[in-house]
Design a protein around this motif. Structure first.
Motif, PDB file in Angstrom:
ATOM      1  N   THR A 187       0.821  -1.207   0.000  1.00 54.39           N
ATOM      2  CA  THR A 187       0.000   0.000   0.000  1.00 54.39           C
ATOM      3  C   THR A 187       0.855   1.258   0.000  1.00 54.39           C
ATOM      4  O   THR A 187       0.565   2.227  -0.700  1.00 54.39           O
ATOM      5  CB  THR A 187      -0.929   0.003   1.229  1.00 54.39           C
ATOM      6  OG1 THR A 187      -1.736  -1.175   1.211  1.00 54.39           O
ATOM      7  CG2 THR A 187      -1.833   1.224   1.218  1.00 54.39           C
ATOM      8  N   ASP A 188       1.936   1.244   0.769  1.00 47.37           N
ATOM      9  CA  ASP A 188       2.761   2.436   0.938  1.00 47.37           C
ATOM     10  C   ASP A 188       3.720   2.673  -0.214  1.00 47.37           C
ATOM     11  O   ASP A 188       4.222   3.787  -0.386  1.00 47.37           O
ATOM     12  CB  ASP A 188       3.558   2.339   2.245  1.00 47.37           C
ATOM     13  CG  ASP A 188       2.653   2.311   3.474  1.00 47.37           C
ATOM     14  OD1 ASP A 188       1.496   2.744   3.343  1.00 47.37           O
ATOM     15  OD2 ASP A 188       3.109   1.848   4.540  1.00 47.37           O
ATOM     16  N   ASN A 189       4.049   1.639  -1.002  1.00 49.44           N
ATOM     17  CA  ASN A 189       5.028   1.769  -2.074  1.00 49.44           C
ATOM     18  C   ASN A 189       4.347   1.558  -3.417  1.00 49.44           C
ATOM     19  O   ASN A 189       4.037   0.423  -3.787  1.00 49.44           O
ATOM     20  CB  ASN A 189       6.163   0.749  -1.893  1.00 49.44           C
ATOM     21  CG  ASN A 189       6.996   1.012  -0.662  1.00 49.44           C
ATOM     22  OD1 ASN A 189       7.954   1.765  -0.688  1.00 49.44           O
ATOM     23  ND2 ASN A 189       6.616   0.382   0.453  1.00 49.44           N
ATOM     24  N   PHE A 190       4.125   2.670  -4.126  1.00 48.56           N
ATOM     25  CA  PHE A 190       3.425   2.564  -5.407  1.00 48.56           C
ATOM     26  C   PHE A 190       4.255   1.841  -6.452  1.00 48.56           C
ATOM     27  O   PHE A 190       3.747   1.430  -7.488  1.00 48.56           O
ATOM     28  CB  PHE A 190       3.041   3.951  -5.918  1.00 48.56           C
ATOM     29  CG  PHE A 190       4.227   4.835  -6.224  1.00 48.56           C
ATOM     30  CD1 PHE A 190       4.786   4.852  -7.484  1.00 48.56           C
ATOM     31  CD2 PHE A 190       4.767   5.650  -5.240  1.00 48.56           C
ATOM     32  CE1 PHE A 190       5.867   5.658  -7.767  1.00 48.56           C
ATOM     33  CE2 PHE A 190       5.853   6.465  -5.523  1.00 48.56           C
ATOM     34  CZ  PHE A 190       6.409   6.476  -6.790  1.00 48.56           C
ATOM     35  N   ASP A 191       5.570   1.688  -6.198  1.00 47.36           N
ATOM     36  CA  ASP A 191       6.424   0.990  -7.162  1.00 47.36           C
ATOM     37  C   ASP A 191       6.152  -0.504  -7.181  1.00 47.36           C
ATOM     38  O   ASP A 191       6.507  -1.186  -8.147  1.00 47.36           O
ATOM     39  CB  ASP A 191       7.903   1.212  -6.827  1.00 47.36           C
ATOM     40  CG  ASP A 191       8.286   2.681  -6.923  1.00 47.36           C
ATOM     41  OD1 ASP A 191       7.689   3.375  -7.761  1.00 47.36           O
ATOM     42  OD2 ASP A 191       9.159   3.123  -6.165  1.00 47.36           O
ATOM     43  N   TYR A 192       5.560  -1.041  -6.119  1.00 50.32           N
ATOM     44  CA  TYR A 192       5.347  -2.481  -6.034  1.00 50.32           C
ATOM     45  C   TYR A 192       4.073  -2.850  -6.787  1.00 50.32           C
ATOM     46  O   TYR A 192       2.963  -2.741  -6.268  1.00 50.32           O
ATOM     47  CB  TYR A 192       5.228  -2.926  -4.576  1.00 50.32           C
ATOM     48  CG  TYR A 192       6.468  -2.685  -3.745  1.00 50.32           C
ATOM     49  CD1 TYR A 192       7.705  -2.453  -4.327  1.00 50.32           C
ATOM     50  CD2 TYR A 192       6.399  -2.680  -2.348  1.00 50.32           C
ATOM     51  CE1 TYR A 192       8.837  -2.238  -3.563  1.00 50.32           C
ATOM     52  CE2 TYR A 192       7.530  -2.472  -1.569  1.00 50.32           C
ATOM     53  CZ  TYR A 192       8.746  -2.237  -2.183  1.00 50.32           C
ATOM     54  OH  TYR A 192       9.866  -2.023  -1.425  1.00 50.32           O
TER      55      TYR A 192
END
Length: 647
Positions: A187-192
């Motif tokens: 949720t916190d890392n849009f790169d994932y």
């Protein structure tokens, strides 16, 4: 969508909800699992335009049922099923199963020992893993598809581990035991966007975030991902050959009447109501569903036939997967192909290897489909803008597309005089580029080409830049890491924004200046074709491979080339590269012009570099190149004309 099973029974209100509070403290929490029943890609199109991949039959049983059975057998008590595409069909299917599961436990990845080249291994998913021998912590994880050289980051040699293993004998089961923190990190890392993004991000930022990933390797059990039709073929074969025991066809673990069958020698399974004509042979590894009729003088081997099928006389099936309610006329030959529900194959039809007939297609009579042909009742997607909405559209949208298709005329030359359907693809795997392979139904063929002696000697050479030595300084290590990042970005189609994030993280990790980043990035990109193909490339081959890379990675350059000094640093690295590659000076002008057209370099700075940037005799000799002088003259004339137009 979620199937919640017994979870509702634990809800309550008021005093009754708090009854036996002491007992509740001792009560064990149920083991839960999350099952993502959506692939979020078009790999199985056009088959999955009618049925979601999770419900496609594998051994005449929906694939999702195998996953649910595995989870149940390992003690999972609740399962939450998440899906978007055709969720209503999956929900209806799950209503017939009264079991529930959801599993959440940073992450432990499950691998199974499997030698390279084994039929259960998919080349697209082949990985090499570096792991701490004692703690089983994963230190490096990389896909190996198409790689001739492997790079390992230096930090794994300085990780504090006394011993570590580098393994390529592992099959990734695509099963992970996760902590609740995984959901937060996604949720916190849009790169994932994928699991690979997540694993790579955790490994790169381990020291910063303090998260680790471990692995568990098993020699027992069975765990293979049906990622394409080649793997569908492999898993189906393993099922019939009883490698998935105790989940065998005759076990009928779904308790469906039409899935019951009897087992006989040579791995031949026959459902109830099967009729076999005179002279027909079921040689080995054959599963025939209930109420299927087979004509005379048929030869069937290594094939699975669904329920309620009608097969005519003198039909040959080899590695054929015939789903339910299929009608096949006489004198038909099918080899390593998939035929979906309610397909009709007329007399005298031949399906070459790796053909796919999607739902309700009619083929024939007397026609031969080339290798790799895909036929569907849906028109091939011409508007790529619709792709983003395919998996979120509802059944009404799919029905509307079907109505449009019905208004079109079928081509008799493609599907036969009485045929119905549209050709999606006619091609050989050998002729496909990387983008087509990523969407190919059959995926890649696991047939690695032998490397030449010269390539092997290059790998073993002491000066090979792809193998960092402990004496390397940070700048050289950074260059190797940038090369590995771009190589991985090309293989996995990583966006330029994510590549910039990775390069920035490497910049801070190795304390590299912005000037060094610009020069190293330029040199790595210009040398990339030689790194991949060797120094024997001709000038035309070099240009043909480099220009698409410049277009693809143009946004990465633009992120760092902003000031006038950045342009000069880039041109300085450009000049150094071609001073070392004098035999490729003919390519220099084309590359420079391409960088100008892509707006990586500005006209004014190129002119300044040409007039003021000479640093030695060889540099001045480079500027006397006729092609370069003509390009500079063209720029000067263009600048003068623009000034006159402005006046």
């Amino acid at each position: 969508m979620a199937a919640k099973g017994s979870k509702q029974s634990r809800s309550g209100t008021g005093v009754s909800a708090r009854k036996g509070a002491g007992d509740q403290e001792d009560e064990e929490q149920p083991l839960q699992a999350v099952l993502v029943a959506d692939s979020f890609n078009r790999r199985f199109f056009p088959v999955t335009k009618d049925q979601p991949r999770a419900l496609l039959p594998l051994g005449n049983v929906a694939m999702i049922d195998y996953t649910l059975e595995f989870l149940t057998s390992t003690g999972v008590q609740e399962t939450f099923v998440f899906c978007c595409w055709m969720a209503s069909k999956i929900k209806a299917h799950l209503l017939h199963r009264r079991k529930a599961d959801k599993n959440i436990s940073v992450m432990t990845m499950l691998f199974k020992e499997s030698s390279p080249g084994h039929r259960s291994r998919c080349e697209e998913d082949d990985v090499i893993v570096a792991v701490d021998s004692r703690s089983r912590q994963i230190l490096h994880y990389q896909k190996t598809q198409g790689l001739k050289k492997l790079q390992f980051p230096m930090n794994i040699f300085h990780s504090g581990s006394d011993e570590f293993d580098i393994r390529h004998d592992l099959l990734d089961c695509h099963t992970c035991i996760c902590s609740p923190q995984v959901a937060e990190l996604f949720t916190d890392n849009f790169d994932y966007q994928t699991r690979n993004d997540f694993v790579r991000g955790i490994l790169v930022n381990e020291e910063i975030l303090g998260n680790q990933i471990h692995m568990h390797v098993t020699k027992d059990g069975y765990g293979v991902r049906v990622s394409n039709l080649l793997m569908y073929d492999s898993v189906s074969s393993d099922l019939v050959r009883r490698w998935v025991y105790p989940l065998t066809p005759e076990a009928n673990f779904t308790d469906q009447e039409d899935c019951s069958c009897t087992y006989s020698r040579h791995n031949v399974y026959r459902g109830s109501g099967v009729s076999l004509g005179h002279g027909s042979q079921m040689e080995e590894n054959v599963l025939i569903g209930s109420d299927t009729s087979i004509g005379a003088n048929c030869h069937i081997s290594n094939s699975i036939i669904g329920n309620n099928c009608v097969i005519g006389d003198s039909v040959i099936l080899d590695h054929a997967y015939i789903w339910n309610n299929v009608h096949i006329a006489s004198n038909v030959l099918i080899s390593q192909s998939v035929v979906c529900d309610k397909v009709e194959i007329k007399q005298g039809v031949t399906l070459s290897k790796q053909c796919v007939l999607a739902y309700n297609v009619v083929i024939g009579p007397n026609i031969s489909l080339p290798e790799g042909t895909v036929v569907s009742m849906h028109l091939p997607d011409e508007d790529e803008e619709d792709d983003d909405n395919e998996f979120l559209s509802d059944d009404a949208s799919a029905s509307q597309r079907s109505d449009i298709a019905k208004q079109k005329v079928f081509n008799p030359a493609e599907v036969g005089a009485e045929g119905k359907g549209y050709i999606w693809k006619v091609s050989s795997l050998d002729d496909m580029d990387g983008e087509e392979l990523s969407q190919c139904l059959w995926g890649l063929v696991l047939n690695p080409a032998p490397e030449s002696d010269s390539e092997e000697s290059e790998l073993d050479g002491p000066d090979d830049p792809a193998i960092p030595s402990p004496e390397m300084d940070d700048v050289k290590v950074f260059q190797v890491e940038v090369l590995g990042t771009l190589q991985r970005g090309l293989e996995e189609n990583i966006s330029c924004d994510n590549l910039v994030l990775e390069i920035n993280s490497l910049k801070y990790a190795y304390n590299i200046s912005l000037k060094e980043v610009m020069q190293i990035l330029t040199r790595v990109v210009l040398e990339f074709p030689f790194q991949q193909q060797g120094s024997h490339l001709t000038t035309s081959q070099y240009v043909a491979q480099l220009l698409p890379l410049l277009r693809k990675w143009g946004p990465v350059f633009k992120n760092y080339v902003k000031r006038a000094q950045d342009h000069l640093d880039c041109l300085s690295a450009f000049e150094e590269h071609f001073l070392e590659q004098e035999s490729h000076w003919a390519a220099m002008v084309k590359v420079l012009m391409n960088m100008y057209e892509l707006e990586i370099l500005e006209e004014e700075i190129i002119l300044r570099w040409f007039s003021q940037g000479a640093t030695g005799d060889k540099s001045r000799w480079l500027r006397k190149n006729q092609g370069l002088q003509k390009f500079i003259q063209w720029l000067e004339e263009a600048e003068e004309s623009s000034e006159e137009g402005g006046e």
